[in-house]
Structure formats: C-alpha cells, structure tokens
Design an enzyme around this catalytic site. Structure first.
Site, PDB file in Angstrom:
ATOM      1  N   HIS A   1       3.139   5.915   3.032  1.00  0.00           N
ATOM      2  CA  HIS A   1       2.961   6.803   3.934  1.00  0.00           C
ATOM      3  C   HIS A   1       1.589   6.691   4.764  1.00  0.00           C
ATOM      4  O   HIS A   1       1.250   7.346   5.459  1.00  0.00           O
ATOM      5  CB  HIS A   1       2.834   8.362   3.679  1.00  0.00           C
ATOM      6  CG  HIS A   1       2.150   8.650   2.436  1.00  0.00           C
ATOM      7  ND1 HIS A   1       2.653   8.416   1.110  1.00  0.00           N
ATOM      8  CD2 HIS A   1       0.945   9.162   2.264  1.00  0.00           C
ATOM      9  CE1 HIS A   1       1.519   8.761   0.296  1.00  0.00           C
ATOM     10  NE2 HIS A   1       0.506   9.322   1.049  1.00  0.00           N
TER      11      HIS A   1
ATOM     12  N   HIS B   1      -1.164   1.338   9.260  1.00  0.00           N
ATOM     13  CA  HIS B   1      -1.083  -0.059   9.556  1.00  0.00           C
ATOM     14  C   HIS B   1      -1.867  -0.793   8.571  1.00  0.00           C
ATOM     15  O   HIS B   1      -2.678  -0.226   7.664  1.00  0.00           O
ATOM     16  CB  HIS B   1      -1.433  -0.279  10.862  1.00  0.00           C
ATOM     17  CG  HIS B   1      -0.748   0.089  11.672  1.00  0.00           C
ATOM     18  ND1 HIS B   1       0.269  -0.644  12.703  1.00  0.00           N
ATOM     19  CD2 HIS B   1      -0.593   1.160  12.412  1.00  0.00           C
ATOM     20  CE1 HIS B   1       1.035  -0.147  13.348  1.00  0.00           C
ATOM     21  NE2 HIS B   1       0.497   1.339  13.352  1.00  0.00           N
TER      22      HIS B   1
ATOM     23  N   LYS C   1       0.587  -1.171   0.102  1.00  0.00           N
ATOM     24  CA  LYS C   1       0.087  -0.117  -0.114  1.00  0.00           C
ATOM     25  C   LYS C   1       0.899   1.178   0.107  1.00  0.00           C
ATOM     26  O   LYS C   1       2.165   1.221   0.174  1.00  0.00           O
ATOM     27  CB  LYS C   1      -0.835  -0.101   1.246  1.00  0.00           C
ATOM     28  CG  LYS C   1      -1.853   1.040   1.526  1.00  0.00           C
ATOM     29  CD  LYS C   1      -3.074   0.795   0.240  1.00  0.00           C
ATOM     30  CE  LYS C   1      -4.119   1.732   0.641  1.00  0.00           C
ATOM     31  NZ  LYS C   1      -3.764   3.147   0.373  1.00  0.00           N
TER      32      LYS C   1
END
Length: 550
Positions: A141, A144, A138
């Site tokens: 930045h 989680h 993903k």
C-alpha cells in the site's frame, strides 16, 4: 433513458419554453424516494433554467414554477403535474411506469442505466488509468518505487539474499531483505553509500545492476498478477515510473533546452515553477550525481504514454500525500509546451487507519485477503442460515471482498477512516455483506419459483407503495452512474445499492410470492428479478462479484 420518460417530459417542455429537448434533459431529475410520503417521479428545477439568465433580478422561482406548470398538460405518459419549492413535478402513469421499467431492466441487462440519454451526448474516450503502483518488494500500500528502495534492495540482496527464497516467495523474501538492510544502513554509512552507488549504476545502464533489478521486477510482477487476480483486477500494462530511466534523461535535456532547468550550488537541477524563487514551488529533477528523481520519471512516463496511447484523459489514482507532486508534474508538462497536460487528473484517496490482521500490522495485501477469507468462513460457519456451499472458500472470499470494498467506498475517496473488522462484517446495516446477502436471497427466490411465473406479468399487481418505491428507485440508476462518472466518486453507487437492498428487504417481508395467486406471484417475481439484476450490475461496477448462495 430513465426509460424514455425524461425525454418525453423534455419534449413537452421544449414546446412551451422554445428550447431544444437536449438542453432540458439534464435539468429533469428522478426524485429520490421518501419513506414519509409518496413522491413524484421526476422534477424540473426552475433554478436550472435561470442559470443562464442575464437578468440579475432573478424572478421568484416559486412563481415561475407555478406559471410553467399551468402551461403544461397531462398526457399518456404524465398523469399528474404539480409544483414544489422551485420545482415542477411530474408523476408518470403508474401502469406505464411499471411495465416500462421492468421491461427495460431485463432488455438492457448489464447495460441498464448506461444506455441513458444522459450519456448519449458524451463522446467515447480513451482513458489511461494508473493505479495501485505498488513498490517492487515493498509494502503493497506504499507509493511508487523510489530510487532509495531500489538501491537498498540491490545492496541488501547481495548481502542477505537467497536465490531459492527469491524464487519461491519473492515479495516476502525481498521485503525481509529490505527490512534487514534498512537496519544495517542506519548503523553503517557504507551500506547507505553502497545502495546509492547501486542505483547510480542502474541509471548508467550497468548490465549487472540492470539484470538484478529486472529479476526483482519480473518476479514481483508475477506475484502481483496472482494477488490482483483474487481482486478481479487485470492490467493492460505493467510499467512503473522506474521503467522510464533512460527517457528521464531526455526530459532533462528538453527542460534545459527551454531554459527551464536551473543548477544549484549543490549541483542538483531544479525547476522553479513560481518564477520568483518561492521554495514551495521548486521541484528537484536531478541529483548532484546526475541521477533522476521520481518527478523526472513521471514526466517521462506521461510523455511516453501520450505518444503510445494518444489518450483523451489520464488519471492517476494515488494517496492524497502526493497531491503536490502531481500538481507540479502537470504544471511542468504545461510549461514544457504539452497542452494535453490539462487532460491529466489526480484522484487522491485517504488513509485507512487501524487495519491489523491477527498476526499484527498489515504488511502485504495478501495478508488482508487471507484474513478476510478466514474471518468470513468463521462467520458463515456460525450462522444457522448459511447454505451448504460447493466452494465455501470462494464464497467467503467474494463476500469478504464485498465487505472491504463497500467499507472503503462508502465515503469520499479523500477521507481517512478508522478500519474495524467487526463493522465490516456486519450482515445487517450498510455493509458489503448485506448487499451479497440480498443478492443471494433474491437469486434463491428466482430459483425456487421462477420457472412457472416468469413469462408475463400484470402491471396492476404492482401498485402497492413498496413496489412503486422500488420502481422509482430503479428509475434513478442512470443518474447515479452519470454522477459517479463525472466526479469519479464510487460512493454514489454504493449509497444507491444499499438503499435498493433495504427496499428489497422490506418488500420481501410483505410482497409474498409463495401462496400468492399466480398473477400476483408472477408480477412480484418480475420486480424482484429486476432488483437483483440492477444490484448485480452496480456491484460489478464496484469490482464486486455477486454470490448466488451464502
């Protein structure tokens, strides 16, 4: 430390005040330099002595400062005692100041500032720091790894994935898969359902789902290690909250056994932290299908890390949007009976706005690093002062990273700020480029003249105002480090280094080494070498690798 001067002053004060020197040391601070006037080197705030005074009348601090100063005497260390607004000020013998500071900087090397009496009373601690926490495949930045993302990736790869692309460029390919499956899920409810079922199989230990997730994780971590290396960052352990899938079930059982877990009409499991049904204090820990959530896995991770490391402190460095989440996690640990929850701390950071590369919006950290290197190479090529470099790419990246880090650390970590490439790469002003330029220039000075002059020095040759200001600023380094260690804010170090670089720049224009008498040249080289050493120490603490040529 502050080269032992603080302790010397504390010892004299202790005899007058009948207090142990250790009780006084942290009340004695190095005085910030002033461009307008020469200042004392240290000051004692009378207010700090009255903090524990039970007399609510609080005597006039100005009167108290004057009375205390009258009882003190100058000695071989302190050459002058005066009073200010509620302070007693101490001026150190100038030649002793010069000799002691410069010798201490060279003697302590990378430990200068850390061998201070400010740190001597602090016990050594084992600290676990969780930071970065990128999502597997993903955006780098974002927070989680969430269950929806895992599920979508699992489903998406089965629909759109290619093994060859996964092996050659895992993050890029998985991100492309994620974007594509997201679009499909918006139009087709079956895709979203399939993603949810994939995550459910993962939670239940399905071998096929686990194998695919493990492959995503391993390949992603390999790429993270490579990218983190460019930042000079090394992790001791890679274990995100999704790693604690099985142990999260143990957390749910423990909460249930303590009567803290409540089932809702929808079949979800919650904990009511308010005890009175306040919606803002309800934390959901289990979905209706029995799968765990982010908070459940963070609880499991915290318990496991305490068992594994027996830490004194655990610090979570994440964006400020997760403030409430961590407040709830810490509160739940407390009510579960884990007293060590008070050792857990969340250090939030703000949002960087407007960061774009020439290709558009930032997707991966590596895009930013490549953009930094490219822009810095172009800047260096356009400057006439740029030296011939053995590895211009490496230098450009180190200078560019310094620019980025200083821009990010100048203010409060919690603050949002508008990113500007033009501002970041300014070579003058309060930037990382300016710090690197100052370090490189001072290194060049040592290379050019150091061999003949760096044996001994005459302290009498360093009594100009510019020299004294630098020496006074070097005195303050331990206080700056101590302050940053207490509030976990790097901005104090950044501000200190920028001031030190400005002082060095002004001194370089007036305190000539070339064509000066050998005695004077040698003394000035010692001063500039001390500046470069402390500048390098501070930069390394911020994660910046100093360059010697640029």
């Amino acid at each position: 430390m502050a080269c032992g001067f603080r302790r010397s002053i504390a010892c004299q004060l202790s005899r007058v005040l009948d207090l142990p020197p250790e009780n006084l040391i942290k009340s004695i601070s190095a005085v910030p330099i002033s461009r307008k006037e020469e200042v004392a080197d240290f000051q004692l705030s009378v207010d700090s002595l009255l903090e524990n005074n039970n007399d609510h009348s609080r005597p006039d601090t100005q009167v108290q400062a004057r009375k205390l100063a009258e009882k003190l005497k100058c000695d071989s260390v302190v050459s002058e005692i005066s009073t200010g607004q509620g302070t007693v000020n101490f001026k150190i013998n100038r030649e002793l100041l010069t000799k002691t500071v410069l010798q201490q900087v060279i003697k302590d090397g990378s430990k200068y500032g850390l061998k201070s009496e400010l740190f001597s009373g602090l016990p050594q601690k084992k600290i676990v720091v969780e930071f970065s926490s990128p999502n597997i495949a993903k955006k780098f930045h974002v927070g989680h790894l969430r269950s929806t993302i895992i599920g979508l990736l699992g489903t998406g790869f089965q629909l759109f994935g290619y093994e060859e692309k996964l092996q050659s460029s895992p993050l890029q390919h998985l991100f492309e898969v994620y974007v594509q499956v997201n679009k499909e899920a918006a139009d087709d409810k079956n895709v979203a359902k399939s993603a949810h079922e994939f995550f459910q199989r993962l939670e239940l230990g399905d071998t096929q789902a686990l194998a695919l997730w493990q492959k995503f994780r391993d390949l992603s971590i390999e790429e993270y290690v490579r990218v983190y290396k460019r930042l000079g960052v090394h992790f001791d352990e890679y274990s995100g909250e999704s790693f604690y899938r099985e142990k999260s079930q143990e957390v749910l059982k423990l909460l249930d056994s303590k009567g803290l877990l409540q089932k809702t009409i929808k079949g979800t499991a919650i904990v009511d932290l308010s005890g009175n049904g306040d919606p803002s204090s309800i934390c959901t820990l289990m979905r209706s299908d029995g799968t765990s959530l982010y908070a459940t896995r963070d609880l499991a991770a915290a318990i496991d890390r305490m068992d594994k490391y027996n830490f004194d402190t655990m610090i979570y460095v994440t964006d400020k949007g997760q403030k409430k989440h961590f407040q709830q996690v810490f509160q739940m640990l407390q009510i579960m009976g884990y007293d060590w929850a008070e050792r857990c701390q969340h250090v939030p950071f703000g949002v960087v706005q407007g960061m774009k590369t020439r290709k558009g919006d930032v997707t991966f950290l590596e895009d930013v690093l490549n953009e930094i290197r490219l822009r810095m190479l172009q800047n260096m090529a356009s400057l006439k002062t740029t030296k011939v470099l053995e590895n211009p790419q490496e230098t450009a990246e180190r200078v560019g990273l310094a620019a980025l880090i200083i821009q990010d650390f100048k203010g409060l970590l919690l603050s949002d700020y508008q990113f500007s490439w033009d501002r970041v790469f300014q070579s003058r002003g309060d930037t990382g480029v300016f710090l690197q330029y100052t370090h490189a220039r001072l290194h060049s000075l040592e290379e050019t003249f150091g061999c003949g002059y760096l044996n001994d020095f005459n302290t009498a040759c360093l009594q100009e105002p510019q020299s004294v200001s630098i020496l006074q600023h070097l005195l303050r380094f331990d206080e700056v480090l101590y302050r940053s260690s207490q509030d976990l804010q790097p901005r104090h170090i950044v501000s200190y280094l920028l001031t030190l670089s400005h002082l060095a720049g002004m001194a370089h224009k007036t305190l000539y080494v070339k064509d000066s008498p050998p005695e004077v040249a040698g003394a000035r080289l010692h001063l500039f070498r001390a500046v470069r050493s402390v500048l390098a120490n501070g930069m390394k603490l911020l994660g910046i690798t100093p360059v010697c040529r640029m």
